[in-house]
Design a protein around this motif. Sequence first.
Motif, mmCIF file in Angstrom:
data_model
loop_
_atom_site.group_PDB
_atom_site.id
_atom_site.type_symbol
_atom_site.label_atom_id
_atom_site.label_comp_id
_atom_site.label_asym_id
_atom_site.label_seq_id
_atom_site.Cartn_x
_atom_site.Cartn_y
_atom_site.Cartn_z
ATOM 1 N N VAL A 124 0.842 -1.198 0.000
ATOM 2 C CA VAL A 124 0.000 0.000 0.000
ATOM 3 C C VAL A 124 0.881 1.253 0.000
ATOM 4 N N ILE A 125 0.655 2.112 -0.982
ATOM 5 C CA ILE A 125 1.341 3.399 -1.059
ATOM 6 C C ILE A 125 0.254 4.463 -1.158
ATOM 7 N N PRO A 126 0.082 5.264 -0.113
ATOM 8 C CA PRO A 126 -0.984 6.267 -0.147
ATOM 9 C C PRO A 126 -0.570 7.501 -0.942
ATOM 10 N N ASP A 127 -1.551 8.163 -1.499
ATOM 11 C CA ASP A 127 -1.320 9.488 -2.070
ATOM 12 C C ASP A 127 -1.757 10.555 -1.064
ATOM 13 N N PHE A 128 -2.787 10.217 -0.292
ATOM 14 C CA PHE A 128 -3.345 11.149 0.684
ATOM 15 C C PHE A 128 -3.598 10.413 2.002
ATOM 16 N N ILE A 129 -3.500 11.143 3.101
ATOM 17 C CA ILE A 129 -3.825 10.567 4.402
ATOM 18 C C ILE A 129 -4.767 11.498 5.157
ATOM 19 N N ARG A 130 -5.421 10.917 6.103
ATOM 20 C CA ARG A 130 -6.241 11.668 7.055
ATOM 21 C C ARG A 130 -5.864 11.144 8.433
ATOM 22 N N LEU A 131 -5.534 12.039 9.343
ATOM 23 C CA LEU A 131 -5.195 11.657 10.709
ATOM 24 C C LEU A 131 -6.316 12.084 11.636
ATOM 25 N N ASP A 132 -6.863 11.125 12.365
ATOM 26 C CA ASP A 132 -7.884 11.411 13.371
ATOM 27 C C ASP A 132 -7.201 11.372 14.731
ATOM 28 N N PHE A 133 -7.282 12.467 15.445
ATOM 29 C CA PHE A 133 -6.561 12.622 16.699
ATOM 30 C C PHE A 133 -7.400 12.236 17.913
ATOM 31 N N GLY A 134 -7.878 11.009 17.891
ATOM 32 C CA GLY A 134 -8.435 10.428 19.094
ATOM 33 C C GLY A 134 -9.931 10.398 19.240
ATOM 34 N N VAL A 135 -10.327 9.639 20.272
ATOM 35 C CA VAL A 135 -11.725 9.457 20.616
ATOM 36 C C VAL A 135 -12.021 9.867 22.061
ATOM 37 N N ASN A 136 -10.991 10.192 22.810
ATOM 38 C CA ASN A 136 -11.139 10.562 24.212
ATOM 39 C C ASN A 136 -11.611 12.017 24.313
ATOM 40 N N LYS A 137 -12.874 12.204 24.636
ATOM 41 C CA LYS A 137 -13.458 13.551 24.699
ATOM 42 C C LYS A 137 -12.847 14.412 25.808
ATOM 43 N N GLU A 138 -12.087 13.801 26.700
ATOM 44 C CA GLU A 138 -11.438 14.535 27.789
ATOM 45 C C GLU A 138 -9.977 14.860 27.461
ATOM 46 N N GLN A 139 -9.570 14.626 26.218
ATOM 47 C CA GLN A 139 -8.183 14.844 25.835
ATOM 48 C C GLN A 139 -7.779 16.307 25.999
ATOM 49 N N GLU A 140 -6.562 16.505 26.444
ATOM 50 C CA GLU A 140 -5.990 17.843 26.577
ATOM 51 C C GLU A 140 -5.329 18.223 25.254
ATOM 52 N N PRO A 141 -4.861 19.473 25.117
ATOM 53 C CA PRO A 141 -4.166 19.838 23.873
ATOM 54 C C PRO A 141 -3.025 18.868 23.559
ATOM 55 N N ILE A 142 -2.858 18.597 22.284
ATOM 56 C CA ILE A 142 -1.873 17.632 21.786
ATOM 57 C C ILE A 142 -0.718 18.404 21.168
ATOM 58 N N LYS A 143 0.483 18.112 21.603
ATOM 59 C CA LYS A 143 1.676 18.756 21.044
ATOM 60 C C LYS A 143 2.214 17.879 19.924
ATOM 61 N N VAL A 144 2.310 18.434 18.731
ATOM 62 C CA VAL A 144 2.856 17.719 17.577
ATOM 63 C C VAL A 144 4.353 18.018 17.512
ATOM 64 N N ASN A 145 5.162 17.005 17.745
ATOM 65 C CA ASN A 145 6.616 17.185 17.693
ATOM 66 C C ASN A 145 7.156 16.919 16.297
ATOM 67 N N SER A 146 6.650 15.854 15.666
ATOM 68 C CA SER A 146 7.090 15.565 14.299
ATOM 69 C C SER A 146 6.157 14.553 13.646
ATOM 70 N N LEU A 147 6.233 14.517 12.335
ATOM 71 C CA LEU A 147 5.552 13.513 11.527
ATOM 72 C C LEU A 147 6.582 13.038 10.510
ATOM 73 N N THR A 148 6.815 11.732 10.490
ATOM 74 C CA THR A 148 7.776 11.156 9.552
ATOM 75 C C THR A 148 7.064 10.119 8.708
ATOM 76 N N MET A 149 7.319 10.172 7.414
ATOM 77 C CA MET A 149 6.815 9.157 6.504
ATOM 78 C C MET A 149 8.026 8.507 5.867
ATOM 79 N N SER A 150 8.017 7.176 5.831
ATOM 80 C CA SER A 150 9.158 6.484 5.229
ATOM 81 C C SER A 150 8.681 5.341 4.349
ATOM 82 N N TYR A 151 9.519 5.050 3.370
ATOM 83 C CA TYR A 151 9.218 3.980 2.434
ATOM 84 C C TYR A 151 10.531 3.382 1.962
ATOM 85 N N PHE A 152 10.830 2.149 2.406
ATOM 86 C CA PHE A 152 12.039 1.426 2.033
ATOM 87 C C PHE A 152 13.297 2.294 2.103
#
Length: 176
Positions: free
Chosen positions: A89-117
């Motif tokens: 599977v090689i995506p062209d597009f992604i969608r990220l859903d940031f959780g289901v916990n309705k009590e979640q606090e703010p989320i700090k995004v440090n990094s996003l890495t995508m790798s392929y071979f």
Amino acid sequence: MKKYFVTLIVLFTLYSCKNNEAVKEEKVEEEVQKGFVIKLNDTVKKDDSFQVYYRTKSQPTFEEANSLYYEFKGNDKPQDITFILPEGVIPDFIRLDFGVNKEQEPIKVNSLTMSYFGKSFEIQGGNFFNYLLVEEKTMSYDKASATLTPIRNGDFYDPVTSSEMKLFEEIQKITK
């Protein structure tokens, strides 16, 4: 004699746990060699489950069948949330859903890495928002602090981001 056996059991248990962790790390490393990997490094304070959807240009929408979940324990420290897409599977597009916990606090995004071979692309901190569009009905964001704050709207809770064309272009670079 009893202390001796207890000590042996404790040492054996510790050794087994350590060995299991090594096997787990080897398995992830082995899977990474098979295909496309998306790794978020976030600080998420409460237990939750994130989901990634993936699709190609020929697919008009994101579908549940083309998604993966990652459940984790909340932590005050950054942690990796790794999605290993099915082999081939090689995506062209992604969608990220940031959780289901309705009590979640703010989320700090440090990094996003995508790798392929062995090829990879990494986005650091606030640059995340240059590559993924935040659905503002579901989350607010602060680019300077690289934080996402889920919005609770009654029973509706679905904090979502999705690929911008800029991310599509980066994915094409690492998969060609």
